[in-house]
Scaffold this motif. Structure first.
Motif, mmCIF file in Angstrom:
data_model
loop_
_atom_site.group_PDB
_atom_site.id
_atom_site.type_symbol
_atom_site.label_atom_id
_atom_site.label_comp_id
_atom_site.label_asym_id
_atom_site.label_seq_id
_atom_site.Cartn_x
_atom_site.Cartn_y
_atom_site.Cartn_z
ATOM 1 N N UNK A 90 31.411 16.936 50.114
ATOM 2 C CA UNK A 90 32.056 16.627 48.820
ATOM 3 C C UNK A 90 32.430 17.900 48.000
ATOM 4 N N UNK A 91 31.853 18.831 48.264
ATOM 5 C CA UNK A 91 32.323 19.993 47.521
ATOM 6 C C UNK A 91 33.443 20.808 48.054
ATOM 7 N N UNK A 92 34.171 20.353 49.160
ATOM 8 C CA UNK A 92 35.247 20.836 49.758
ATOM 9 C C UNK A 92 35.064 22.070 50.846
ATOM 10 N N UNK A 93 33.902 22.103 51.310
ATOM 11 C CA UNK A 93 33.453 23.436 52.373
ATOM 12 C C UNK A 93 33.210 22.701 53.680
ATOM 13 N N UNK A 94 33.432 23.462 54.573
ATOM 14 C CA UNK A 94 33.016 22.964 55.978
ATOM 15 C C UNK A 94 31.748 23.394 56.274
ATOM 16 N N UNK A 95 30.866 24.207 55.394
ATOM 17 C CA UNK A 95 29.490 24.506 55.869
ATOM 18 C C UNK A 95 29.014 25.038 54.447
ATOM 19 N N UNK A 96 27.695 25.361 54.514
ATOM 20 C CA UNK A 96 26.895 26.135 53.329
ATOM 21 C C UNK A 96 26.790 27.530 53.642
ATOM 22 N N UNK A 97 27.118 28.269 52.536
ATOM 23 C CA UNK A 97 27.293 29.828 52.709
ATOM 24 C C UNK A 97 25.879 30.351 51.733
ATOM 25 N N UNK A 98 24.742 30.467 52.234
ATOM 26 C CA UNK A 98 23.615 30.843 51.471
ATOM 27 C C UNK A 98 23.887 32.271 51.341
ATOM 28 N N UNK A 107 17.274 47.533 50.555
ATOM 29 C CA UNK A 107 15.860 47.257 50.616
ATOM 30 C C UNK A 107 15.282 46.426 51.798
ATOM 31 N N UNK A 108 15.693 46.889 53.186
ATOM 32 C CA UNK A 108 15.639 46.155 54.129
ATOM 33 C C UNK A 108 14.135 45.880 54.217
ATOM 34 N N UNK A 109 13.236 46.647 54.140
ATOM 35 C CA UNK A 109 12.025 46.766 54.540
ATOM 36 C C UNK A 109 11.318 45.903 53.736
ATOM 37 N N UNK A 110 11.585 46.010 52.225
ATOM 38 C CA UNK A 110 10.831 45.166 51.465
ATOM 39 C C UNK A 110 11.200 43.703 51.496
ATOM 40 N N UNK A 111 12.264 43.541 51.914
ATOM 41 C CA UNK A 111 12.767 42.097 51.881
ATOM 42 C C UNK A 111 12.377 41.452 53.214
ATOM 43 N N UNK A 140 20.804 37.197 44.351
ATOM 44 C CA UNK A 140 19.493 36.150 44.470
ATOM 45 C C UNK A 140 18.671 36.519 45.708
ATOM 46 N N UNK A 141 17.681 36.154 45.601
ATOM 47 C CA UNK A 141 16.562 36.295 46.968
ATOM 48 C C UNK A 141 16.725 35.007 47.663
ATOM 49 N N UNK A 142 16.702 35.254 49.140
ATOM 50 C CA UNK A 142 16.745 34.021 50.019
ATOM 51 C C UNK A 142 15.661 33.214 49.423
ATOM 52 N N UNK A 143 15.953 31.868 49.791
ATOM 53 C CA UNK A 143 14.797 30.685 49.684
ATOM 54 C C UNK A 143 13.624 31.121 50.784
ATOM 55 N N UNK A 144 12.618 30.575 50.681
ATOM 56 C CA UNK A 144 11.688 30.867 51.700
ATOM 57 C C UNK A 144 11.079 29.176 51.770
ATOM 58 N N UNK A 145 10.573 29.170 53.331
ATOM 59 C CA UNK A 145 10.089 27.739 53.495
ATOM 60 C C UNK A 145 8.418 27.815 53.589
ATOM 61 N N UNK A 146 7.892 28.133 52.659
ATOM 62 C CA UNK A 146 6.364 28.227 52.388
ATOM 63 C C UNK A 146 6.038 27.875 50.985
ATOM 64 N N UNK A 147 4.765 27.360 50.868
ATOM 65 C CA UNK A 147 4.381 26.763 49.599
ATOM 66 C C UNK A 147 3.997 27.951 48.626
#
Length: 393
Positions: A90-98, A107-111, A140-147
């Motif tokens: 519905x947003x007009x995109x073929x995929x989601x680009x996080x 800052x590869x090591x820290x990330x 922005x930081x990436x989302x995480x899949x932990x609580x």
């Protein structure tokens, strides 16, 4: 009599040949179109759709960026997510680009430390690492899949009629990353609390209560001040100021005071040595966890007022200030107010900063420069209330 008939037959023959050529040409075009359609459909049906998206004009594969990181959770996050039905959403995109901030690559090591967790488990208590990443441009930081970790003994917040001017319950904050371990320590008039900006703003009764309601004069026997009163500012646009943003270092008192005048303010802040975000929320106000690196998350021409204090000071680069002001201009509506509250800098730098503010070509309702008395006149305060004009000029 036969000669005209012969010419007529010849013309019909030529016309028929032209029709056959056109029909053949159209058939070929339709065949090519059908072939192209089949080819494109085959591309979008591939499992790894992300390989079909190019990152830049030099055709660098998106996967090359993904492979830069070793932690699988980062790779999964930044990879393009194709829509399950293979069609535009519905947003007009073929995929989601996080997205992640560009400085995440430096800052590869820290990330990777931040993203190294077990899916579905409790996150590490590493908000300070997250804030370090954000402040240094991994935002922005990436989302995480932990609580996320929560206080062990979280209690019910105070009712809104009490919470505005009452220190919150200490049990509602994770104190492990702070020097002070309770709100009483933060409110105490002492040094060594772990932060210096807004050192008294947890003192709700003596320091915060009179702010923007009572004037504080540089010299007691004069009317020289960089402080403006809320009722005077709202009086510039009676009934027009309803919603806005406070981009400051503070505990939400500006939003609390504006609430008394039926104005809704979102307070943008980060936790610089103290739980500013939690404090604002526990007072019953809305904190926005946002660094100066990021575009403010509001649409164009939507806010009535933007206020800032104790944040944009003489530390800031001129070009960065320029970008910030243009972004604030973007979200302020025509006729909206920009309130610069006690911007301080070295006296020798004030002209450079004033030139940046003048660049906006806003209407000047208030504009004052006063000396900072504890610095022997070497530093000055600048305050202004400016109105965004309609455009084009």
């Amino acid at each position: 009599m036969r000669q005209p008939n012969s010419c007529h037959c010849s013309s019909q023959s030529q016309l028929e040949n032209e029709r056959l050529k056109q029909a053949s040409f159209l058939t070929e075009i339709l065949s090519l179109t059908s072939s192209l359609k089949d080819h494109l459909s085959a591309l979008f049906e591939k499992d790894n759709v992300s390989r079909n998206y190019l990152l830049s004009k030099n055709n660098q594969p998106y996967e090359g960026i993904i492979d830069y990181f070793r932690i699988e959770e980062i790779r999964k996050y930044v990879r393009v997510k194709p829509n399950r039905l293979g069609k535009q959403n519905f947003m007009g995109a073929n995929g989601t680009f996080t997205s992640i901030g560009h400085a995440c690559f430096s800052m590869k090591e820290e990330l990777e430390e931040y993203m190294n967790y077990d899916v579905g488990d409790i996150c590490k208590d590493d908000w300070k690492l997250a804030q370090k990443l954000m402040v240094h441009g991994c935002d922005p930081l990436p989302r995480r899949r932990c609580f996320s970790v929560a206080p062990k003994l979280y209690t019910r917040p105070y009712p809104i009629n009490e919470s505005i001017w009452k220190l919150p319950d200490d049990r509602n904050v994770r104190w492990s990353q702070y020097k002070c371990k309770n709100f009483t320590c933060l409110a105490r008039n002492s040094t060594g609390k772990g932060f210096f900006k807004c050192s008294d703003c947890f003192n709700l009764t003596h320091h915060e209560l009179p702010r923007w309601i009572e004037s504080i004069y540089v010299y007691p026997n004069s009317n020289l001040t960089s402080d403006f009163l809320i009722q005077d500012i709202l009086g510039l646009k009676p009934g027009e100021i309803r919603i806005g943003l406070d981009f400051s270092v503070g505990t939400g008192t500006f939003a609390a005071r504006m609430r008394d005048f039926n104005v809704s303010i979102i307070s943008a802040t980060i936790n610089l040595g103290a739980p500013f975000s939690e404090m604002i929320a526990l007072r019953g106000l809305v904190p926005l966890y946002l660094t100066v690196n990021q575009r403010v998350p509001f649409f164009d021409n939507t806010l009535d007022i933007i206020h800032t204090t104790r944040f944009l000071d003489g530390w800031i680069d001129i070009v960065l200030l320029d970008f910030i002001l243009y972004d604030w201009d973007r979200v302020l509506r025509p006729g909206g107010l920009l309130w610069i509250d006690s911007f301080f800098c070295m006296k020798e730098d004030i002209d450079d900063y004033l030139e940046v503010f003048n660049m906006l070509r806003y209407k000047k309702h208030k504009w004052v420069v006063v000396p900072k008395i504890d610095k022997d006149g070497n530093e000055v305060f600048f305050s202004a209330v400016l109105e965004k004009p309609p455009r084009p000029f």
